[in-house]
Design a protein around this motif. Structure first.
Motif, mmCIF file in Angstrom:
data_model
loop_
_atom_site.group_PDB
_atom_site.id
_atom_site.type_symbol
_atom_site.label_atom_id
_atom_site.label_comp_id
_atom_site.label_asym_id
_atom_site.label_seq_id
_atom_site.Cartn_x
_atom_site.Cartn_y
_atom_site.Cartn_z
ATOM 1 N N SER A 1 -59.591 -91.201 162.834
ATOM 2 C CA SER A 1 -58.253 -91.560 163.315
ATOM 3 C C SER A 1 -58.347 -92.598 164.429
ATOM 4 C CB SER A 1 -57.511 -90.329 163.822
ATOM 5 O OG SER A 1 -57.222 -89.469 162.766
ATOM 6 N N ARG B 1 -62.688 -86.088 161.787
ATOM 7 C CA ARG B 1 -61.322 -86.563 161.517
ATOM 8 C C ARG B 1 -60.759 -87.311 162.721
ATOM 9 N NH1 ARG B 1 -60.462 -81.345 159.149
ATOM 10 N NH2 ARG B 1 -59.289 -80.764 161.006
ATOM 11 N N ALA B 2 -61.035 -86.816 163.921
ATOM 12 C CA ALA B 2 -60.555 -87.496 165.131
ATOM 13 C C ALA B 2 -61.224 -88.857 165.284
ATOM 14 C CB ALA B 2 -60.826 -86.629 166.351
ATOM 15 N N SER C 1 -65.955 -80.954 161.483
ATOM 16 C CA SER C 1 -65.008 -81.662 160.619
ATOM 17 C C SER C 1 -63.813 -82.161 161.423
ATOM 18 C CB SER C 1 -64.552 -80.777 159.457
ATOM 19 O OG SER C 1 -63.740 -79.724 159.910
ATOM 20 N N ARG C 2 -63.379 -81.390 162.413
ATOM 21 C CA ARG C 2 -62.271 -81.843 163.273
ATOM 22 C C ARG C 2 -62.690 -83.065 164.088
ATOM 23 N NH1 ARG C 2 -59.988 -77.839 167.135
ATOM 24 N NH2 ARG C 2 -58.451 -79.476 167.356
ATOM 25 N N TRP D 1 -66.477 -76.106 161.144
ATOM 26 C CA TRP D 1 -65.054 -76.444 161.258
ATOM 27 C C TRP D 1 -64.827 -77.445 162.386
ATOM 28 C CZ3 TRP D 1 -61.528 -74.806 165.228
ATOM 29 C CH2 TRP D 1 -60.200 -75.119 164.965
ATOM 30 N N GLN D 2 -65.483 -77.217 163.537
ATOM 31 C CA GLN D 2 -65.327 -78.114 164.685
ATOM 32 C C GLN D 2 -65.878 -79.496 164.368
ATOM 33 O OE1 GLN D 2 -63.539 -77.405 167.221
ATOM 34 N NE2 GLN D 2 -63.967 -79.169 168.484
#
Length: 124
Positions: A48, A44-45, A40-41, A37-38
């Motif tokens: 961005s 995404r960051a 994937s975060r 999960w981390q």
């Protein structure tokens, strides 16, 4: 014929071993899921951040441009290409800033040497 009945008894210590194994497996699964999960975060960051720098690189965008950029970032190959463009651009900007800084330092030294020369000439 004699009928034998078997009674299975679990030693008091064995349930603790099974509980410890269960907790260990559960903990391993939990930390594995948290790590995924981390990651994937973080990805995404990173994407961005690339979008932000890409938009800055082009001096901003309108709504249609933003929609186009959003669609580009669905393709991993396009993301790699845009990331390379952004990095190249930022490297050129940094090189230009260093060159300008060096130019200003040289100009200051030249002005300093000229003022020393003018002061020596005026004393004579």
């Amino acid at each position: 014929m004699q009928k034998l009945e078997k009674t299975i008894r679990i030693a008091k210590e064995s349930w603790q071993v099974y509980l410890a194994m269960f907790i260990s497996v559960f903990t391993l699964i939990f930390f594995g899921a948290a790590t995924i999960w981390q990651e994937s975060r973080i990805e995404r960051a990173r994407i961005s951040d690339i979008k932000y720098h890409y938009i800055l690189m082009h001096g901003g965008v309108n709504t249609e441009g933003l929609d186009s950029i959003q669609s580009w970032f669905r393709d991993p190959e396009r993301v790699k290409q845009i990331e390379k463009e952004v990095k190249d651009y930022e490297n050129r900007v940094q090189e230009t800033a260093r060159a300008l800084d060096q130019k200003h330092r040289l100009e200051e030294k030249i002005n300093e040497l000229n003022s020393k020369t003018n002061n020596k000439n005026s004393r004579k």
